[in-house]
Design a protein around this motif. Structure first.
Motif, short mmCIF file in Angstrom:
data_model
loop_
_atom_site.label_atom_id
_atom_site.label_comp_id
_atom_site.label_asym_id
_atom_site.label_seq_id
_atom_site.Cartn_x
_atom_site.Cartn_y
_atom_site.Cartn_z
N THR A 88 0.82 -1.21 0.00
CA THR A 88 0.00 0.00 0.00
C THR A 88 0.85 1.26 0.00
O THR A 88 0.44 2.29 -0.53
CB THR A 88 -0.96 0.07 1.21
OG1 THR A 88 -0.20 0.21 2.40
CG2 THR A 88 -1.86 -1.13 1.29
N MET A 89 2.03 1.17 0.58
CA MET A 89 2.90 2.35 0.70
C MET A 89 3.85 2.49 -0.49
O MET A 89 4.58 3.47 -0.59
CB MET A 89 3.71 2.27 2.00
CG MET A 89 2.86 2.14 3.26
SD MET A 89 1.63 3.45 3.45
CE MET A 89 2.69 4.86 3.66
N GLU A 90 3.84 1.55 -1.39
CA GLU A 90 4.81 1.51 -2.49
C GLU A 90 4.74 2.74 -3.39
O GLU A 90 5.76 3.20 -3.89
CB GLU A 90 4.60 0.23 -3.32
CG GLU A 90 5.74 -0.12 -4.21
CD GLU A 90 7.05 -0.38 -3.50
OE1 GLU A 90 8.08 0.02 -4.03
OE2 GLU A 90 7.06 -1.00 -2.41
N ASP A 91 3.54 3.29 -3.60
CA ASP A 91 3.42 4.46 -4.48
C ASP A 91 3.48 5.78 -3.70
O ASP A 91 3.27 6.85 -4.26
CB ASP A 91 2.14 4.39 -5.32
CG ASP A 91 0.86 4.44 -4.51
OD1 ASP A 91 0.93 4.53 -3.27
OD2 ASP A 91 -0.22 4.39 -5.12
N GLY A 92 3.75 5.70 -2.40
CA GLY A 92 3.87 6.91 -1.59
C GLY A 92 2.53 7.46 -1.12
O GLY A 92 2.49 8.48 -0.44
N GLU A 93 1.45 6.80 -1.48
CA GLU A 93 0.12 7.23 -1.07
C GLU A 93 -0.62 6.09 -0.41
O GLU A 93 -0.50 4.94 -0.84
CB GLU A 93 -0.69 7.69 -2.28
CG GLU A 93 -0.12 8.89 -2.99
CD GLU A 93 -1.00 9.32 -4.16
OE1 GLU A 93 -2.23 9.39 -3.99
OE2 GLU A 93 -0.44 9.54 -5.23
N LEU A 94 -1.39 6.42 0.61
CA LEU A 94 -2.24 5.43 1.26
C LEU A 94 -3.68 5.71 0.85
O LEU A 94 -4.30 6.63 1.36
CB LEU A 94 -2.07 5.48 2.78
CG LEU A 94 -2.89 4.47 3.57
CD1 LEU A 94 -2.53 3.05 3.16
CD2 LEU A 94 -2.66 4.65 5.06
N HIS A 95 -4.16 4.98 -0.12
CA HIS A 95 -5.51 5.18 -0.63
C HIS A 95 -6.52 4.56 0.33
O HIS A 95 -6.23 3.56 0.99
CB HIS A 95 -5.65 4.55 -2.02
CG HIS A 95 -4.73 5.16 -3.02
ND1 HIS A 95 -5.02 6.31 -3.71
CD2 HIS A 95 -3.49 4.78 -3.43
CE1 HIS A 95 -4.02 6.61 -4.50
NE2 HIS A 95 -3.07 5.70 -4.35
N ASP A 96 -7.70 5.17 0.41
CA ASP A 96 -8.74 4.71 1.34
C ASP A 96 -9.06 3.23 1.14
O ASP A 96 -9.18 2.49 2.11
CB ASP A 96 -10.02 5.53 1.17
CG ASP A 96 -9.87 6.95 1.68
OD1 ASP A 96 -8.93 7.22 2.45
OD2 ASP A 96 -10.71 7.80 1.31
#
Length: 130
Positions: A88-96
């Motif tokens: 989940t953190m791989e793209d630098g964003e934590l999507h809902d």
């Protein structure tokens, strides 16, 4: 309490490998975008597990109807949750949607929101991009 088993030793059957990879794909696809980092992590883990494209095609083809497979082994549960959080953190964003899926998994393995949030903090080493 740290156990030094490799990923190959923890996921030591074809069923465990495919179930783990299915869980990863569900989180990676949660935001409907598979970015380069997520794709690279999936390829790396798939390679470590010795999974072939033929092994994975049924998962990809049936993604819309897949759900989490919860392991029985405690070490496997923890390692999977850590890897799901890493995904989940791989793209630098934590999507809902990613967070919701990780929380669902955490609760199903007997961990709470606070454990999940602590793991997310551990993987948040850089600034999160909006």
């Amino acid at each position: 309490m740290q156990n030094n088993l490799s990923i190959e030793e923890v996921f030591n059957t074809p069923q465990k490998k495919l179930a783990f990879f299915q869980n990863l794909i569900l989180v990676a696809a949660a935001d409907k975008v598979l970015d380069n980092g997520e794709g690279t992590l999936l390829l790396l883990i798939g390679d470590k597990l010795g999974l072939t494209p033929a092994d994975l095609m049924p998962l990809v083809d049936n993604l819309s109807v897949l759900s989490f497979i919860i392991p029985e082994d405690g070490l496997q549960k923890t390692l999977e949750l850590q890897t799901l959080v890493q995904m989940t953190m791989e793209d630098g964003e934590l999507h809902d949607r990613e967070y919701t899926l990780c929380l669902e998994y955490a609760e199903r393995i007997g961990y709470g929101k606070s454990v999940l949030d602590d793991m997310i903090k551990q993987f948040s080493t850089g600034p999160i991009q909006d």
